[in-house]
Design an enzyme around this catalytic site. Structure first.
Site, mmCIF file in Angstrom:
data_model
loop_
_atom_site.group_PDB
_atom_site.id
_atom_site.type_symbol
_atom_site.label_atom_id
_atom_site.label_comp_id
_atom_site.label_asym_id
_atom_site.label_seq_id
_atom_site.Cartn_x
_atom_site.Cartn_y
_atom_site.Cartn_z
ATOM 1 N N HIS A 46 1.257 4.122 -2.980
ATOM 2 C CA HIS A 46 1.568 6.050 -2.781
ATOM 3 C C HIS A 46 2.895 6.125 -3.309
ATOM 4 C CE1 HIS A 46 -1.687 6.358 -0.416
ATOM 5 N NE2 HIS A 46 -1.285 6.000 0.284
ATOM 6 N N HIS B 259 1.031 -1.246 -0.313
ATOM 7 C CA HIS B 259 0.009 0.153 -0.551
ATOM 8 C C HIS B 259 0.688 1.188 0.221
ATOM 9 C CE1 HIS B 259 -3.490 2.310 1.329
ATOM 10 N NE2 HIS B 259 -2.603 3.648 2.027
ATOM 11 N N GLU B 260 2.143 1.548 1.011
ATOM 12 C CA GLU B 260 2.871 2.541 0.597
ATOM 13 C C GLU B 260 3.892 2.540 -0.024
ATOM 14 O OE1 GLU B 260 1.781 4.319 2.821
ATOM 15 O OE2 GLU B 260 1.062 3.070 4.311
ATOM 16 N N GLU C 35 -6.670 6.853 -0.887
ATOM 17 C CA GLU C 35 -5.858 5.414 -0.110
ATOM 18 C C GLU C 35 -7.121 4.686 -0.949
ATOM 19 O OE1 GLU C 35 -4.338 4.870 2.984
ATOM 20 O OE2 GLU C 35 -4.185 7.408 2.142
#
Length: 300
Positions: free
Chosen positions: A157, A153-154, A228
């Site tokens: 980003h 997930h990071e 998100e």
């Protein structure tokens, strides 16, 4: 996982406040009036001034984001070529493997910070100079698949360039804040004696700029919540849908357990808005509710 946004907004407010104080001193000493003449505000020059300083402050905040994150969170950067234990090398290998899968040409710095909170964040001024950091609490509380989902997930980003797009939005918000604070302060200063107008104008701009910046963070937070979902989809593409859902479910269980137990050390769950909030507080959340994020991934 809202530290990326929280640290950026906090840094931006500090940078904008510093710029205002320094500029006020310079303009006072050298008698500079860029957007006022004969005791009147010139709105077009003020708008140009606001845009220049607004975007300037946002990009300074972006440039400082990685350094600020390391200092504030006391992140220990892991050298991939250094003497790492198995625990640390596993984190580095996950970040690098997922980063290559995301098509990143430059590997992010990888860091660990000591905290009981279950958290991770990515920050940095560009894809070439990014940082992915995880807490010791996350590594101790989650299994390997959940950790991989969080890291994916990071990395998403970073791959999506979310910090840069957030900076552009923050620049617009800053410009509006600077413009509005000076207009309101100028009008208010007209109601006091002339010899007091400068100090009233200075104090009101300082207070209003901070207040309006906090209100402006609602816009940045709304954008963060929107991004998100994209990072969740990116994490699912990188680590696998099942691992991403498992990571979110693990975070949800942790948040629910922390709420019930009301641990002081776990207050970051609410402070960083990992699980979102209901009612008006939802506007201040950097993340949607975990249940919504899980539902969207399950429909993917």
């Amino acid at each position: 996982m809202g530290k990326r946004v929280f640290l950026f907004i906090l840094t931006n407010i500090l940078v904008m406040t510093t710029i205002f104080i320094v500029w006020s001193i310079i303009s006072r000493v050298f008698d500079i009036h860029l957007y006022s003449s004969d005791g009147m505000l010139q709105l077009l020059p003020l708008a140009i001034f606001s845009l220049m300083f607004g975007f300037g402050g946002a990009f300074i905040s972006l440039a400082m984001s990685r350094w600020i994150a390391k200092k504030m969170m006391k992140v220990r950067v892991l050298d991939p070529n250094g003497n790492l234990n198995q625990y640390e090398r596993s984190v580095v290998e996950k970040v690098h493997r997922l980063s290559r899968a995301a098509g990143l040409a430059h590997m992010p710095e990888v860091g660990i910070y000591h905290s009981k909170e279950v958290n991770a964040f990515a920050t940095g001024p560009s894809k070439k100079r990014s940082l992915v950091a995880v807490s010791t609490g996350l590594l101790e509380s989650m299994d390997d698949d959940a950790v991989e989902g969080v890291i994916a997930h990071e990395v998403a980003h970073v791959s999506n360039g979310d910090m840069v797009t957030m900076t552009l939005l923050q620049g617009i918000v800053n410009a509006i804040v600077i413009f509005a604070a000076r207009v309101v302060a100028f009008v208010a200063a007209q109601f006091v004696r002339q010899e007091l107008q400068w100090i009233v104008n200075f104090v009101m701009i300082l207070v209003l700029q901070i207040l309006f910046s906090i209100l402006g963070s609602l816009v940045v937070n709304a954008f963060s919540r929107y991004r998100e979902y994209h990072a969740d989809n990116g994490g699912a593409d990188l680590a696998g849908k099942d691992k991403m859902i498992h990571a979110l479910q693990s975070l949800q269980r942790y948040a629910e357990r922390a709420t019930v137990q009301d641990h002081r050390d776990d207050s970051a769950v609410q402070t960083m808005k990992i699980n979102g909030n209901g009612g008006m507080m939802r506007l201040f959340s950097t993340h949607p509710a975990l249940s919504d994020r899980i539902a969207r991934l399950e429909q993917k």
